[in-house]
Design an enzyme around this catalytic site. Structure first.
Site, PDB file in Angstrom:
ATOM      1  N   HIS A  14      30.025  31.256 -65.727  1.00 27.08           N
ATOM      2  CA  HIS A  14      29.914  29.984 -65.014  1.00 27.08           C
ATOM      3  C   HIS A  14      28.808  29.131 -65.615  1.00 27.08           C
ATOM      4  O   HIS A  14      27.755  29.631 -66.021  1.00 27.08           O
ATOM      5  CB  HIS A  14      29.680  30.212 -63.516  1.00 27.08           C
ATOM      6  CG  HIS A  14      28.418  30.963 -63.176  1.00 27.08           C
ATOM      7  ND1 HIS A  14      27.206  30.339 -62.969  1.00 27.08           N
ATOM      8  CD2 HIS A  14      28.190  32.284 -62.981  1.00 27.08           C
ATOM      9  CE1 HIS A  14      26.289  31.242 -62.662  1.00 27.08           C
ATOM     10  NE2 HIS A  14      26.857  32.443 -62.665  1.00 27.08           N
ATOM     11  N   ASP A  17      27.545  26.470 -63.830  1.00 28.23           N
ATOM     12  CA  ASP A  17      26.737  25.894 -62.756  1.00 28.23           C
ATOM     13  C   ASP A  17      25.518  26.766 -62.462  1.00 28.23           C
ATOM     14  O   ASP A  17      25.502  27.968 -62.730  1.00 28.23           O
ATOM     15  CB  ASP A  17      27.572  25.699 -61.485  1.00 28.23           C
ATOM     16  CG  ASP A  17      28.187  26.990 -60.965  1.00 28.23           C
ATOM     17  OD1 ASP A  17      28.661  27.801 -61.788  1.00 28.23           O
ATOM     18  OD2 ASP A  17      28.200  27.198 -59.738  1.00 28.23           O
ATOM     19  N   ASP A  28      20.843  33.254 -65.565  1.00 28.81           N
ATOM     20  CA  ASP A  28      22.039  33.191 -64.708  1.00 28.81           C
ATOM     21  C   ASP A  28      22.711  31.834 -64.825  1.00 28.81           C
ATOM     22  O   ASP A  28      22.457  30.961 -64.004  1.00 28.81           O
ATOM     23  CB  ASP A  28      21.637  33.487 -63.267  1.00 28.81           C
ATOM     24  CG  ASP A  28      22.808  33.674 -62.333  1.00 28.81           C
ATOM     25  OD1 ASP A  28      23.946  33.812 -62.816  1.00 28.81           O
ATOM     26  OD2 ASP A  28      22.585  33.691 -61.108  1.00 28.81           O
ATOM     27  N   GLU A  87      30.640  28.722 -59.181  1.00 27.73           N
ATOM     28  CA  GLU A  87      30.400  30.121 -58.839  1.00 27.73           C
ATOM     29  C   GLU A  87      29.234  30.268 -57.886  1.00 27.73           C
ATOM     30  O   GLU A  87      29.246  31.107 -56.991  1.00 27.73           O
ATOM     31  CB  GLU A  87      30.132  30.939 -60.111  1.00 27.73           C
ATOM     32  CG  GLU A  87      30.195  32.451 -59.926  1.00 27.73           C
ATOM     33  CD  GLU A  87      28.881  33.093 -59.481  1.00 27.73           C
ATOM     34  OE1 GLU A  87      28.896  34.268 -59.091  1.00 27.73           O
ATOM     35  OE2 GLU A  87      27.832  32.411 -59.528  1.00 27.73           O
ATOM     36  N   GLU A  88      28.215  29.438 -58.043  1.00 29.24           N
ATOM     37  CA  GLU A  88      26.981  29.607 -57.286  1.00 29.24           C
ATOM     38  C   GLU A  88      27.057  29.071 -55.856  1.00 29.24           C
ATOM     39  O   GLU A  88      26.271  29.483 -55.007  1.00 29.24           O
ATOM     40  CB  GLU A  88      25.821  28.915 -58.010  1.00 29.24           C
ATOM     41  CG  GLU A  88      25.437  29.552 -59.338  1.00 29.24           C
ATOM     42  CD  GLU A  88      24.746  30.895 -59.168  1.00 29.24           C
ATOM     43  OE1 GLU A  88      24.745  31.449 -58.049  1.00 29.24           O
ATOM     44  OE2 GLU A  88      24.226  31.402 -60.173  1.00 29.24           O
ATOM     45  N   GLU A  92      27.450  38.123 -66.011  1.00 26.45           N
ATOM     46  CA  GLU A  92      26.414  38.074 -64.972  1.00 26.45           C
ATOM     47  C   GLU A  92      25.208  38.923 -65.385  1.00 26.45           C
ATOM     48  O   GLU A  92      25.361  39.949 -66.056  1.00 26.45           O
ATOM     49  CB  GLU A  92      26.965  38.586 -63.638  1.00 26.45           C
ATOM     50  CG  GLU A  92      27.940  37.646 -62.962  1.00 26.45           C
ATOM     51  CD  GLU A  92      27.281  36.388 -62.423  1.00 26.45           C
ATOM     52  OE1 GLU A  92      26.032  36.339 -62.364  1.00 26.45           O
ATOM     53  OE2 GLU A  92      28.018  35.453 -62.062  1.00 26.45           O
ATOM     54  N   HIS A 132      17.525  32.819 -59.806  1.00 32.15           N
ATOM     55  CA  HIS A 132      17.411  32.000 -58.591  1.00 32.15           C
ATOM     56  C   HIS A 132      15.956  31.754 -58.197  1.00 32.15           C
ATOM     57  O   HIS A 132      15.694  31.238 -57.107  1.00 32.15           O
ATOM     58  CB  HIS A 132      18.173  32.631 -57.412  1.00 32.15           C
ATOM     59  CG  HIS A 132      19.659  32.679 -57.600  1.00 32.15           C
ATOM     60  ND1 HIS A 132      20.544  32.611 -56.538  1.00 32.15           N
ATOM     61  CD2 HIS A 132      20.431  32.775 -58.704  1.00 32.15           C
ATOM     62  CE1 HIS A 132      21.785  32.673 -57.001  1.00 32.15           C
ATOM     63  NE2 HIS A 132      21.736  32.780 -58.322  1.00 32.15           N
TER      64      HIS A 132
END
EC number: 3.5.1.18
Length: 375
Positions: free
Chosen positions: A66, A68, A99, A133-134, A162, A348
């Site tokens: 992903h 995003d 990520d 995805e997030e 991931e 994150h």
């Protein structure tokens, strides 16, 4: 000369692709893939950009990921601006470094090197990329998978980038994930004055024994691949904010992370039987986020383990821990699915970062996986 993996990762990090905004990341990837002979099919749904790209034919190995990222939080807490990739002390900083823009860069460069070395490779190499995805994850991989399944697209192996690693790149490979299902429970009572409880019906009081049973129940014992299913209460709400009003409604939200020992239907049946046993007046809504999946030892797992052992000189652990990923959707195609990516210690978080050398290593691992399966 700067490493091509790091260079591409920096190009992607510069794009502020807050979910589901792609911010031009996929166009960068598409240009690189088309230049080495990939056919690229945009598969956009709603506000989400996706693409499916392939080169060759036959047994298919796809790389999934992903573009995003999650919000940065207070940017003043970052040592450097989150969308200005910076290398300090061998670490690449920026939102998405781990990520998962670092993985995306490693995948693309691995594909370029693989195609240069094996221009007539025997199998099909593919990419499945999304910008959703997030956040909601409703217009991304799940819809791409549904579209591919509807036309009977072949997918034998899928490597999801991931960030699976814990302490060093490759030390953990995810060969499955637990399922996730959330319950939104509304327990109905009768609002009233706290001084006149006989004229009211407190739903919190009624619910406490049932909640206690939910919390103390052993849902299963897990198995050799999965830990025992866990149930966690996530949110509670009741009352008006006043200290003299008995609430008329009580809202409880709880989530199950479940193993292959259970199905979502079994969980629903057991929870609803429990609530009925406690004679509650309730309404209940279920939200299934994903089924559990497991990829047993086979061609893909063996190829991934071999690649890690070759480049990192360690034998990875095969685990199914952690949250959900888009692998749960891809597994529905019948593909073997494995996750291998950078260290996840800062994902994150403020000052998200990854060892620059790890991305170079990861790209070599990805290339070796390609060579073992479709060269």
């Amino acid at each position: 000369m700067i490493c091509p993996v790091i260079d591409l990762a920096q190009q992607l990090i510069k794009r502020p692709s807050l979910s589901p905004n792609d911010a031009g990341c996929q166009e960068i990837m598409i240009q690189r893939l088309e230049a080495i002979g990939f056919t690229v099919e945009p598969m956009n749904f709603g506000d989400t950009l996706n693409f499916w790209a392939w080169r060759g034919e036959g047994e298919t190995l796809a790389f999934a990921g992903h573009t995003d990222v999650v919000p940065t939080g207070d940017e003043s807490h970052w040592c450097s601006p989150p969308f200005e990739p910076t290398i300090r002390d061998g670490m690449l900083y920026g939102r998405g470094a781990a990520d998962m823009k670092g993985s995306l860069a490693a995948m693309v460069v691995a594909a370029e090197r693989f195609v240069a070395a094996h221009p007539n490779h025997k199998g099909r190499l593919a990419f499945m990329i999304t910008s959703d995805e997030e956040a909601k994850a409703i217009n991304g991989t799940v819809k791409v998978v549904n579209a591919l399944m509807a036309r009977h697209e072949r997918l034998d192996y899928c490597l999801v980038g991931e960030p699976s690693s814990t302490d060093r790149v490759g030390d953990v490979v995810k060969n499955g994930r637990r399922g996730s299902i959330t319950a939104n429970l509304h327990i109905h009572g009768i609002q009233g004055h706290v001084a006149y409880p006989h004229l009211a019906d407190n739903p919190v009081h009624r619910a406490i024994p049932a909640l206690n049973e939910l919390v103390t129940t052993q849902w299963d014992e897990g198995n050799e691949f999965f830990p025992a299913t866990s149930m966690q209460i996530a949110n509670l709400h009741a009352g008006t904010g006043s200290n003299n009003v008995i609430p008329g409604e009580f809202y409880v939200q709880f989530n199950f992370r479940f193993s292959t020992e259970l199905t979502d239907s079994m969980i629903k049946q057991r929870v609803e039987a429990l609530l009925e046993r406690h004679q509650l007046d309730y309404t209940l809504e279920w939200v299934l986020s994903g089924q559990p999946f497991l990829t047993a030892r086979g061609a893909l797992v063996d190829a991934v383990v071999n690649a890690v052992e070759h480049y990192a000189e360690i034998t990875p652990q095969l685990l199914t821990t952690g949250g959900t990923s888009d692998g749960r959707f891809i597994a529905l195609m019948g593909a073997q699915v494995v996750e291998l990516g950078p260290v996840n210690a800062t994902i994150h978080k403020v000052n998200e970062c990854v060892h620059a050398a790890d991305l170079q290593l990861l790209s070599r691992m990805y290339q070796k996986i390609m060579e073992q399966l479709i060269a």
